[in-house]
Design a protein around this motif. Structure first.
Motif, mmCIF file in Angstrom:
data_model
loop_
_atom_site.group_PDB
_atom_site.id
_atom_site.type_symbol
_atom_site.label_atom_id
_atom_site.label_comp_id
_atom_site.label_asym_id
_atom_site.label_seq_id
_atom_site.Cartn_x
_atom_site.Cartn_y
_atom_site.Cartn_z
ATOM 1 N N GLN A 1 0.720 -0.505 0.155
ATOM 2 C CA GLN A 1 0.095 0.053 0.172
ATOM 3 C C GLN A 1 1.126 1.001 0.270
ATOM 4 O OE1 GLN A 1 -3.148 -0.606 1.972
ATOM 5 N NE2 GLN A 1 -4.665 2.199 1.656
ATOM 6 N N GLN A 2 0.999 2.242 -1.123
ATOM 7 C CA GLN A 2 1.993 3.312 -1.445
ATOM 8 C C GLN A 2 1.820 3.485 -2.375
ATOM 9 O OE1 GLN A 2 4.733 3.009 -3.692
ATOM 10 N NE2 GLN A 2 5.706 4.510 -2.748
ATOM 11 N N GLY A 3 2.537 4.254 -2.727
ATOM 12 C CA GLY A 3 2.386 5.313 -3.969
ATOM 13 C C GLY A 3 2.000 6.952 -4.053
ATOM 14 N N GLU A 4 1.674 7.419 -2.474
ATOM 15 C CA GLU A 4 1.724 9.271 -2.154
ATOM 16 C C GLU A 4 2.686 9.763 -2.332
ATOM 17 O OE1 GLU A 4 0.326 6.336 -0.018
ATOM 18 O OE2 GLU A 4 0.191 7.735 1.352
ATOM 19 N N SER A 5 3.918 9.440 -1.853
ATOM 20 C CA SER A 5 5.813 9.905 -2.124
ATOM 21 C C SER A 5 5.340 10.095 -3.789
ATOM 22 C CB SER A 5 6.347 9.060 -1.736
ATOM 23 O OG SER A 5 5.812 9.650 0.071
ATOM 24 N N ASP A 6 5.466 9.093 -4.283
ATOM 25 C CA ASP A 6 5.861 8.937 -6.194
ATOM 26 C C ASP A 6 5.161 9.785 -7.243
ATOM 27 O OD1 ASP A 6 7.248 6.140 -6.739
ATOM 28 O OD2 ASP A 6 6.287 5.878 -5.292
ATOM 29 N N VAL A 7 3.362 10.772 -6.063
ATOM 30 C CA VAL A 7 2.508 11.253 -6.495
ATOM 31 C C VAL A 7 3.374 12.820 -6.840
ATOM 32 C CG1 VAL A 7 0.582 12.579 -6.665
ATOM 33 C CG2 VAL A 7 0.834 10.586 -6.558
ATOM 34 N N LEU A 8 4.035 12.668 -5.117
ATOM 35 C CA LEU A 8 4.485 14.223 -4.598
ATOM 36 C C LEU A 8 6.069 14.799 -5.464
ATOM 37 C CD1 LEU A 8 4.307 14.205 -0.552
ATOM 38 C CD2 LEU A 8 3.358 15.787 -1.990
ATOM 39 N N THR A 9 6.705 13.108 -5.775
ATOM 40 C CA THR A 9 7.928 13.392 -6.521
ATOM 41 C C THR A 9 8.399 13.040 -7.710
ATOM 42 O OG1 THR A 9 8.138 10.831 -6.089
ATOM 43 C CG2 THR A 9 9.393 12.458 -4.228
ATOM 44 N N LYS A 10 6.507 13.563 -8.881
ATOM 45 C CA LYS A 10 6.239 13.278 -10.324
ATOM 46 C C LYS A 10 7.053 12.194 -9.947
ATOM 47 C CE LYS A 10 4.677 17.612 -9.341
ATOM 48 N NZ LYS A 10 3.527 17.149 -9.250
ATOM 49 N N ASN A 11 6.509 11.271 -10.118
ATOM 50 C CA ASN A 11 7.592 10.400 -10.543
ATOM 51 C C ASN A 11 6.851 10.017 -12.024
ATOM 52 O OD1 ASN A 11 8.833 8.048 -11.668
ATOM 53 N ND2 ASN A 11 8.433 6.686 -9.380
ATOM 54 N N THR A 12 7.117 9.027 -13.447
ATOM 55 C CA THR A 12 6.409 8.938 -14.184
ATOM 56 C C THR A 12 5.265 7.299 -14.103
ATOM 57 O OG1 THR A 12 8.087 7.823 -15.489
ATOM 58 C CG2 THR A 12 8.040 9.988 -15.455
ATOM 59 N N THR A 13 5.013 6.247 -14.609
ATOM 60 C CA THR A 13 4.207 5.856 -15.104
ATOM 61 C C THR A 13 5.441 4.958 -15.188
ATOM 62 O OG1 THR A 13 2.212 6.591 -15.981
ATOM 63 C CG2 THR A 13 3.302 4.219 -16.180
ATOM 64 N N ALA A 14 6.107 4.920 -16.109
ATOM 65 C CA ALA A 14 7.453 3.865 -16.227
ATOM 66 C C ALA A 14 8.149 4.651 -15.047
ATOM 67 C CB ALA A 14 7.892 4.653 -17.856
ATOM 68 N N GLY A 15 8.708 4.897 -14.982
ATOM 69 C CA GLY A 15 9.379 4.410 -13.307
ATOM 70 C C GLY A 15 8.890 4.495 -12.089
ATOM 71 N N TYR A 16 7.475 4.142 -11.956
ATOM 72 C CA TYR A 16 7.112 3.095 -10.942
ATOM 73 C C TYR A 16 6.902 2.454 -11.135
ATOM 74 C CZ TYR A 16 3.956 2.857 -7.209
ATOM 75 O OH TYR A 16 3.470 1.682 -6.014
ATOM 76 N N VAL A 17 7.527 1.563 -12.685
ATOM 77 C CA VAL A 17 6.886 0.050 -12.625
ATOM 78 C C VAL A 17 8.441 -0.252 -12.700
ATOM 79 C CG1 VAL A 17 6.523 -1.176 -14.861
ATOM 80 C CG2 VAL A 17 4.474 0.123 -14.272
ATOM 81 N N ALA A 18 9.126 0.595 -13.305
ATOM 82 C CA ALA A 18 10.423 0.041 -13.002
ATOM 83 C C ALA A 18 10.466 -0.157 -11.806
ATOM 84 C CB ALA A 18 11.525 0.990 -13.436
#
Length: 848
Positions: free
Chosen positions: A264-281
């Motif tokens: 259960q995670q993802g909020e910090s990746d929104v804050l850091t402007k991570n991309t879809t591909a970056g999150y998947v990788a």
């Protein structure tokens, strides 16, 4: 409560020891309050093979070990500190129990100062797990640990929504307190009341107590959580170079086995402007690193947890991470978790609390997690497109008076020690299907395989090229080849023998058809055990004159060393029921020649005793399919002693090794079925007319009881077989001189012998390689070494035995029996290896 439980454990251990006059047995695993992951998914069903570890008592190396589990009464397990205010201290009285299992013998693994036991405990709990050791009926030491449970264990990872960063501290409501949490820092287990034992120091509430309560109620087993989530953490911070992933890996290793990772995670990746591909990788790398470190790959359920209204408003950023989760859950390693982003309004704390979910939201998030776990993990699926497995066996025992195989002369059977069987496994997935039937026979004549495959294909629709019939190589099995040759040619033969050939043809076909019809959905797991008692030995020896000789003793001063290795691995594929984890079938594979019985009665040799041991341990309905590995130069005679191991000793030893190490098998998630075959044309030795004429004389003399040198007899017999293969008009009427080796399919085939190499693969973990003939162990090891599949099962004597032995090139330089008794020119073995590796690589490539 936990202090009380520890006191109960200590007191119980001491009281047991005092009452029984035994020393206390110190146990280090499992721990009080621990939940062990079960096998099976049906409510209240399944079991775990629990590892008991402790300090080895003095003088215990020759002792008998036993265990049992005691069902603890509910009122003793639900002890709550507030409820105990008016009660006597539990540490002052023995724990009550509802019942106990019988004491069961178990074989320990002993080290200098420790012991380990693998014991089977049914799903449920709470239990007291007791073990003891005794010598000659006198108890040496006894110990116990309580309470323990067998149920569902989950690793929780992610960021603040998964930790104690929510509004309301919740407690476990389950009456028996069957929801516990693991603290890696201590390490210990305790009831999972908030705050959870986490690494980030958060001290609010979580969603895990109500989820645990719901899971325990619905699935009727204890529930365990191990939480490694860190508030405010991004996926980048979970990569291998950070400190978070090592903690996750360490906790997974400490648990041993668990059902899934709840991410259960993802909020910090929104804050850091991570991309879809970056999150998947990032998530893919995190999973891959953890799975490699654990040696197993449990599924990851990914919640959509990107929304944090009191911190930001970024719909586009949330959409990028949500899209990444959608991409990941299409991959085999990941499954969809709950979409907790949909919990808004009263489910969220206000800007002043900054605690993510309110108490209402915590409970609703738990309900959503329950639905995802139920849907994705703990409900049996019987999907039409999934792999289905069928298992069946039929009797192929010949009558008394039928010829017995193995020793170059006719021997007529006088009775039966144990029945001969044809055992089939059928794999079906969509339009792809395959069958492997292994028979208690000395070899599979090409005539037999072609006829069985044709009939089975007509009955089931499985392509004949996807059907393999193999032999175990029992020497107390029928010498059927001449009778089959007569039967197929509609020649005159004794009615008793003709009737058996009908049985021999129909038996494997019936087993395949029955397995095909009853194929269903099961869980599969694979891996390997290792022989714990040496029973396999290379039987070829380098001599001081540079030659190689078979069947030597180390006491012979002319022996330098064994001419080759053994393969100690017992490759395994287990088939279990989906609902309760019950073992239904075990496919085992070991490189050891079958010639351990002798005499004049039918016997399946040591595989019968493997089956007996497995059925004793896993149930009388288990189908034990044994495939002989590459063992052309391996047998059961220990060259260091004149004593020869018997079939019962060998089979029990291999079976015990399997049972001891069965818990090492890992479940298969990807079960896509693929089948590939290749015809390999192996170069045959030549034979001249003078050689054939001489061979006729030598074989005739041997059949009359005359004195014939053994290797001359072997060579002559082989030359008569070659004569019918090589020449459309053989130099002699072969059928008048030999019984086995006659072939209608291969008569006049020419200078090359066409044989098939077949590879069946299940997902990206398991490969079954089927080879003809009696193959040298080095050739099998070469295939395993090059195979991209973690479990590579090599079954020799498949579809054709007419190669006889299949040595490697170097063996031809050394010579001796196996080379003498091969119809192939040097290099044939390497051709089989090359074909097998090519097929394996093709299968692995197509999985990507």
């Amino acid at each position: 409560m936990h202090t009380l439980f520890h006191a109960v454990v200590v007191l119980s251990l001491i009281l047991t020891a005092v009452v029984q006059g035994a020393d206390p047995l110190s146990l280090t695993h499992p721990q009080p309050n621990q939940v062990l992951q079960r096998i099976g998914i049906a409510p209240g069903k399944g079991y775990a093979d629990v590892r008991i570890v402790g300090v080895l008592p003095a003088e215990a190396h020759q002792s008998t070990w036993e265990y049992r589990f005691v069902i603890l009464a509910a009122e003793e397990v639900l002890a709550d500190k507030e409820l105990l205010a008016d009660k006597e201290d539990l540490a002052e009285q023995p724990t009550k129990a509802d019942g106990a299992s019988e004491w069961t013998n178990v074989i320990p693994t002993l080290a200098e100062e420790t012991f380990q036991l693998a014991v089977r405990v049914p799903a449920g709990g709470w239990y007291r797990l007791e073990c003891r050791c005794r010598v000659d009926g006198n108890l040496l030491a006894t110990g116990a640990v309580e309470p323990i449970g067998v149920g569902e264990v989950f690793v929780v990872a992610g960021q603040s929504y998964a930790t104690n960063c929510n509004d309301e501290q919740l407690k476990v409501a389950d009456r028996q307190q069957r929801v516990v949490a693991f603290s890696f820092a201590k390490p210990s287990w305790a009831v999972a009341n908030d705050p959870q034992p986490v690494f980030d120091g958060s001290d609010g509430g979580s969603i895990w107590p109500p989820l645990g309560d719901a899971l325990a109620k619905e699935f009727e087993v204890p529930i365990g959580f191990a939480n490694v989530a860190i508030g405010g953490s991004s996926s980048t911070q979970w990569l291998p170079e950070g400190a978070m992933l090592p903690r996750l890996i360490s906790v997974g290793k400490a648990l041993g086995t668990f059902r899934a990772v709840l991410w259960q995670q993802g909020e910090s990746d929104v804050l850091t402007k991570n991309t879809t591909a970056g999150y998947v990788a990032n998530i893919s790398k995190i999973h891959e690193t953890a799975a490699t470190a654990w040696g197993v790959s449990p599924p990851w359920l990914l919640a959509k947890s990107t929304h944090h209204p009191t911190v930001y408003s970024d719909p586009e950023g949330e959409a990028r991470i949500r899209a990444g989760i959608d991409t990941l859950t299409k991959q085999p390693a990941f499954l969809p978790g709950p979409d907790t982003d949909t919990l808004t309004g009263e489910n969220r704390g206000d800007i002043h609390s900054r605690r993510h979910f309110t108490g209402i939201g915590q409970r609703r998030a738990a309900e959503m997690w329950l639905a995802s776990i139920r849907q994705e993990l703990l409900t049996a699926k019987n999907e039409r497109g999934g792999l289905r497995v069928g298992m069946a066996e039929s009797d192929i025992t010949p009558p008394v008076g039928f010829p017995m195989a193995g020793y170059y002369r006719e021997r007529l059977a006088e009775g039966t020690i144990d029945s001969l069987k044809a055992k089939a496994f059928v794999f079906r997935e969509g339009d792809t299907s395959a069958a492997l039937v292994i028979c208690d026979l000395i070899g599979i004549a090409t005539d037999l395989s072609r006829e069985v495959r044709r009939r089975a294909s007509e009955k089931t629709g499985i392509p004949a090229s996807n059907i393999v019939i193999a032999a175990t190589h029992s020497h107390t099995a029928p010498d059927y080849m001449k009778e089959l040759w007569l039967y197929l040619g509609k020649e005159k033969q004794e009615p008793l023998r003709a009737k058996y050939i009908e049985k021999l043809l129909s038996g494997p076909v019936d087993a395949i058809a029955s397995a095909h019809e009853n194929a269903g959905n099961f869980t599969l797991s694979s891996g390997a055990a290792f022989e714990t008692t040496p029973v396999a030995f290379n039987r070829r020896f380098v001599m001081r004159d540079g030659s190689v000789k078979t069947w030597q003793a180390l006491s012979n001063p002319a022996v330098v060393r064994a001419a080759g290795p053994i393969d100690p691995r017992i490759e395994l594929l287990a088939i279990r029921n989906l609902d309760d984890g019950t073992v239904r079938g075990i496919f085992s594979n070991f490189a050891l020649h079958l010639d351990t019985v002798g005499g004049m009665r039918w016997s399946a040799d040591y595989p019968f005793f493997i089956e007996r041991t497995l059925r004793k341990h896993y149930g009388t309905d288990v189908i034990s399919l044994f495939g002989t590995g590459c063992c052309g130069d391996i047998n059961h005679v220990d060259p260091s002693t004149p004593k020869r191991n018997k079939a019962v000793y060998i089979g029990d030893s291999i079976g015990t090794s399997i049972c001891r190490q069965f818990t090492n098998l890992t479940p298969l998630k990807n079960t896509r079925l693929k089948v590939r075959s290749q015809v390999v044309e192996l170069p045959l030795e030549d034979v001249t007319q003078p050689e054939v004429e001489r061979a006729v004389q030598i074989v005739a003399l041997a059949n009359q009881g005359g004195a014939v040198e053994f290797h001359d007899h072997v060579t002559s017999y082989k030359q008569l077989i070659l004569d019918q293969f090589l020449h459309r008009q053989p130099y002699t009427e072969t059928f008048k001189h030999i019984s086995w080796g006659l072939s209608r399919s291969l008569a006049g085939i020419g200078k090359r012998l066409p044989v098939e190499v077949t590879v069946m693969t299940i997902g990206d973990e398991v490969a079954i390689v089927c080879l003809p003939g009696e193959v040298f162990v080095d050739l099998g090891l070469a295939i395993k070494q090059a195979s991209p599949f973690r479990t590579t099962i090599i079954v020799e004597l498949s579809n054709a035995v007419e190669t006889i032995y299949v040595p490697h090139r170097a063996a031809y330089a050394g010579g001796s029996y196996e080379v003498t008794n091969s119809v192939l020119q040097a290099g044939g073995g390497e051709m089989l290896v090359e074909a097998a590796i090519t097929l394996l690589r093709q299968a692995a490539t197509s999985n990507r």
